[in-house]
Motif scaffolding. Structure first.
Motif, PDB file in Angstrom:
ATOM      1  N   ARG A  43     -11.440  54.300 -23.869  1.00 24.48           N
ATOM      2  CA  ARG A  43     -11.066  52.901 -23.672  1.00 24.48           C
ATOM      3  C   ARG A  43     -12.186  51.935 -24.098  1.00 24.48           C
ATOM      4  O   ARG A  43     -11.917  50.826 -24.551  1.00 24.48           O
ATOM      5  N   TYR A  44     -13.446  52.363 -23.941  1.00 21.45           N
ATOM      6  CA  TYR A  44     -14.562  51.437 -24.168  1.00 21.45           C
ATOM      7  C   TYR A  44     -15.371  51.758 -25.421  1.00 21.45           C
ATOM      8  O   TYR A  44     -16.388  51.122 -25.673  1.00 21.45           O
ATOM      9  N   ARG A  45     -14.889  52.737 -26.205  1.00 19.88           N
ATOM     10  CA  ARG A  45     -15.642  53.234 -27.359  1.00 19.88           C
ATOM     11  C   ARG A  45     -16.094  52.095 -28.288  1.00 19.88           C
ATOM     12  O   ARG A  45     -17.209  52.105 -28.784  1.00 19.88           O
ATOM     13  N   SER A  46     -15.222  51.086 -28.529  1.00 25.29           N
ATOM     14  CA  SER A  46     -15.593  50.038 -29.500  1.00 25.29           C
ATOM     15  C   SER A  46     -15.983  48.723 -28.819  1.00 25.29           C
ATOM     16  O   SER A  46     -15.942  47.663 -29.443  1.00 25.29           O
ATOM     17  N   GLU A  47     -16.373  48.787 -27.571  1.00 27.52           N
ATOM     18  CA  GLU A  47     -16.705  47.559 -26.815  1.00 27.52           C
ATOM     19  C   GLU A  47     -18.201  47.219 -26.828  1.00 27.52           C
ATOM     20  O   GLU A  47     -18.632  46.284 -26.170  1.00 27.52           O
ATOM     21  N   LYS A  48     -18.963  48.019 -27.556  1.00 29.29           N
ATOM     22  CA  LYS A  48     -20.420  47.763 -27.650  1.00 29.29           C
ATOM     23  C   LYS A  48     -21.085  47.665 -26.270  1.00 29.29           C
ATOM     24  O   LYS A  48     -21.944  46.804 -26.029  1.00 29.29           O
ATOM     25  N   ILE A  49     -20.665  48.544 -25.375  1.00 27.31           N
ATOM     26  CA  ILE A  49     -21.272  48.610 -24.040  1.00 27.31           C
ATOM     27  C   ILE A  49     -22.696  49.155 -24.182  1.00 27.31           C
ATOM     28  O   ILE A  49     -22.893  50.195 -24.803  1.00 27.31           O
ATOM     29  N   ASN A  50     -23.686  48.456 -23.623  1.00 24.92           N
ATOM     30  CA  ASN A  50     -25.046  49.036 -23.683  1.00 24.92           C
ATOM     31  C   ASN A  50     -25.574  49.480 -22.312  1.00 24.92           C
ATOM     32  O   ASN A  50     -26.568  50.189 -22.236  1.00 24.92           O
ATOM     33  N   LYS A  51     -24.911  49.046 -21.215  1.00 25.26           N
ATOM     34  CA  LYS A  51     -25.282  49.552 -19.884  1.00 25.26           C
ATOM     35  C   LYS A  51     -24.016  49.923 -19.112  1.00 25.26           C
ATOM     36  O   LYS A  51     -23.049  49.142 -19.073  1.00 25.26           O
ATOM     37  N   VAL A  52     -24.046  51.083 -18.503  1.00 26.19           N
ATOM     38  CA  VAL A  52     -22.986  51.462 -17.573  1.00 26.19           C
ATOM     39  C   VAL A  52     -23.600  51.454 -16.179  1.00 26.19           C
ATOM     40  O   VAL A  52     -24.582  52.158 -15.925  1.00 26.19           O
ATOM     41  N   VAL A  53     -23.057  50.627 -15.306  1.00 28.61           N
ATOM     42  CA  VAL A  53     -23.552  50.546 -13.935  1.00 28.61           C
ATOM     43  C   VAL A  53     -22.626  51.372 -13.044  1.00 28.61           C
ATOM     44  O   VAL A  53     -21.408  51.175 -13.043  1.00 28.61           O
ATOM     45  N   ALA A  63     -19.882  57.471 -13.682  1.00 24.42           N
ATOM     46  CA  ALA A  63     -20.589  56.534 -14.572  1.00 24.42           C
ATOM     47  C   ALA A  63     -21.606  57.228 -15.481  1.00 24.42           C
ATOM     48  O   ALA A  63     -21.722  56.852 -16.651  1.00 24.42           O
ATOM     49  N   ALA A  64     -22.329  58.210 -14.958  1.00 22.52           N
ATOM     50  CA  ALA A  64     -23.396  58.813 -15.780  1.00 22.52           C
ATOM     51  C   ALA A  64     -22.843  59.521 -17.025  1.00 22.52           C
ATOM     52  O   ALA A  64     -23.331  59.283 -18.134  1.00 22.52           O
ATOM     53  N   PRO A  65     -21.815  60.384 -16.895  1.00 18.76           N
ATOM     54  CA  PRO A  65     -21.285  61.008 -18.122  1.00 18.76           C
ATOM     55  C   PRO A  65     -20.622  60.012 -19.067  1.00 18.76           C
ATOM     56  O   PRO A  65     -20.660  60.199 -20.287  1.00 18.76           O
ATOM     57  N   VAL A  66     -20.053  58.943 -18.537  1.00 20.24           N
ATOM     58  CA  VAL A  66     -19.455  57.920 -19.411  1.00 20.24           C
ATOM     59  C   VAL A  66     -20.567  57.219 -20.198  1.00 20.24           C
ATOM     60  O   VAL A  66     -20.440  56.997 -21.413  1.00 20.24           O
ATOM     61  N   ALA A  67     -21.662  56.893 -19.520  1.00 17.03           N
ATOM     62  CA  ALA A  67     -22.801  56.250 -20.201  1.00 17.03           C
ATOM     63  C   ALA A  67     -23.302  57.151 -21.325  1.00 17.03           C
ATOM     64  O   ALA A  67     -23.517  56.702 -22.453  1.00 17.03           O
ATOM     65  N   TYR A  68     -23.458  58.430 -21.024  1.00 20.46           N
ATOM     66  CA  TYR A  68     -23.930  59.398 -22.028  1.00 20.46           C
ATOM     67  C   TYR A  68     -22.984  59.419 -23.231  1.00 20.46           C
ATOM     68  O   TYR A  68     -23.413  59.335 -24.385  1.00 20.46           O
ATOM     69  N   ALA A  72     -24.770  54.656 -24.050  1.00 23.44           N
ATOM     70  CA  ALA A  72     -25.301  53.513 -23.296  1.00 23.44           C
ATOM     71  C   ALA A  72     -26.309  53.999 -22.266  1.00 23.44           C
ATOM     72  O   ALA A  72     -26.439  55.209 -22.029  1.00 23.44           O
ATOM     73  N   GLY A  73     -27.012  53.060 -21.633  1.00 23.46           N
ATOM     74  CA  GLY A  73     -27.900  53.408 -20.523  1.00 23.46           C
ATOM     75  C   GLY A  73     -27.109  53.451 -19.225  1.00 23.46           C
ATOM     76  O   GLY A  73     -26.024  52.868 -19.125  1.00 23.46           O
ATOM     77  N   ALA A 107     -33.132  45.951 -13.998  1.00 20.53           N
ATOM     78  CA  ALA A 107     -32.152  46.928 -14.502  1.00 20.53           C
ATOM     79  C   ALA A 107     -31.240  46.338 -15.579  1.00 20.53           C
ATOM     80  O   ALA A 107     -30.781  47.053 -16.469  1.00 20.53           O
ATOM     81  N   ILE A 108     -30.976  45.047 -15.474  1.00 18.94           N
ATOM     82  CA  ILE A 108     -30.046  44.388 -16.406  1.00 18.94           C
ATOM     83  C   ILE A 108     -30.791  43.256 -17.100  1.00 18.94           C
ATOM     84  O   ILE A 108     -31.531  42.501 -16.460  1.00 18.94           O
ATOM     85  N   GLU A 109     -30.575  43.155 -18.405  1.00 12.83           N
ATOM     86  CA  GLU A 109     -31.183  42.053 -19.148  1.00 12.83           C
ATOM     87  C   GLU A 109     -30.119  41.082 -19.601  1.00 12.83           C
ATOM     88  O   GLU A 109     -28.934  41.436 -19.703  1.00 12.83           O
ATOM     89  N   LYS A 110     -30.558  39.846 -19.887  1.00  6.13           N
ATOM     90  CA  LYS A 110     -29.655  38.805 -20.368  1.00  6.13           C
ATOM     91  C   LYS A 110     -28.853  39.343 -21.559  1.00  6.13           C
ATOM     92  O   LYS A 110     -29.434  39.992 -22.438  1.00  6.13           O
ATOM     93  N   ASN A 111     -27.554  39.070 -21.528  1.00  3.59           N
ATOM     94  CA  ASN A 111     -26.637  39.482 -22.604  1.00  3.59           C
ATOM     95  C   ASN A 111     -26.323  40.975 -22.649  1.00  3.59           C
ATOM     96  O   ASN A 111     -25.676  41.432 -23.593  1.00  3.59           O
ATOM     97  N   ASP A 112     -26.781  41.740 -21.669  1.00  5.36           N
ATOM     98  CA  ASP A 112     -26.325  43.133 -21.600  1.00  5.36           C
ATOM     99  C   ASP A 112     -24.808  43.153 -21.465  1.00  5.36           C
ATOM    100  O   ASP A 112     -24.226  42.342 -20.724  1.00  5.36           O
ATOM    101  N   ARG A 113     -24.174  44.082 -22.186  1.00 10.11           N
ATOM    102  CA  ARG A 113     -22.713  44.258 -22.091  1.00 10.11           C
ATOM    103  C   ARG A 113     -22.471  45.435 -21.148  1.00 10.11           C
ATOM    104  O   ARG A 113     -22.693  46.590 -21.503  1.00 10.11           O
TER     105      ARG A 113
END
Ligand SMILES: O=P(O)(O)OC[C@H]1O[C@H](OP(=O)(O)OP(=O)(O)O)[C@H](O)[C@@H]1O
Ligand SMILES: Nc1ncnc2[nH]cnc12
Length: 174
Positions: A43-53, A63-68, A72-73, A107-113
């Motif tokens: 679902r999120y493959r093309s969403e340019k996610i850079n952090k998974v919380v 969340a951890a395996p999805v981030a991997y 993403a981080g 943990a999160i920076e400005k503009n993190d997706r």
């Protein structure tokens, strides 16, 4: 294989009147676990996610395996006193109690997706608190993703009414 059929319900746990939706039976099933992680990742493959919380503790497992898989981080949102460095926190109400969650201030920076993941939404208190913390750090929550939605308790509707996007793999209407 439908994910919902692998989730077990335990009546009156942890309190009288609570129908506890237990995902351990989904997690121990090899196909169930793989399907859960793959469906979310796709679902999120093309969403340019850079952090998974992920939200402690059951949220971490998803969340951890999805981030991997997304490249993403992973960032943990934890119960009070568990994170070692400087934190910000937020108090909230649970279906069966009160609690507080915290996140590292760096943990999160400005503009993190950010993709925000937990196993389940009931009152939405936990998810709402996590959104507040991420937004306080100027991250953008792309969507909140759950394995289970309990819409009769009202959390998912309330968050959607506040303008947040929510996606769940299954729901219980009883
Ligand atoms: O929508 P809400 O009413 O806020 O409830 C949902 C939250 O409750 C459960 O966590 P719990 O605090 O039981 O912790 P656990 O994951 O460590 O079991 C669940 O994993 C969600 O995080
Ligand atoms: N009914 C429920 N089942 C599992 N986890 C929960 N967290 C809050 N309510 C829950």
């Amino acid at each position: 294989m439908p994910i919902k059929s692998l989730i077990r319900t335990i009546a009156h746990y942890p309190r009288e009147g609570i129908m506890f939706r237990d995902i351990t039976t989904l997690l121990k099933d090899p196909t169930g676990l793989r399907t859960t992680i793959d469906q979310i990742t796709e679902r999120y493959r093309s969403e340019k996610i850079n952090k998974v919380v992920g939200i402690e503790s059951r949220g971490f497992i998803i969340a951890a395996p999805v981030a991997y898989a997304l490249g993403a981080g992973f960032v943990p949102v934890r119960k009070p006193g568990k994170l070692p460095a400087d934190t910000i926190g937020c108090d909230y109400q649970l279906e069966y109690g009160r609690d507080r969650i915290e996140i590292h201030v760096d943990a999160i920076e400005k503009n993190d997706r950010v993709l925000l993941i937990d196993d389940l939404i009931a009152t939405g208190g936990t998810m709402e608190a996590a959104i507040k913390l991420i937004e306080e750090m100027n991250g953008t929550v792309i969507e909140c993703c759950l394995v289970v939605d309990l819409p009769t308790i009202g959390g998912s509707k309330r968050l959607q009414q506040q303008g947040h996007k929510l996606f769940s793999l299954c729901r219980y209407d009883d």
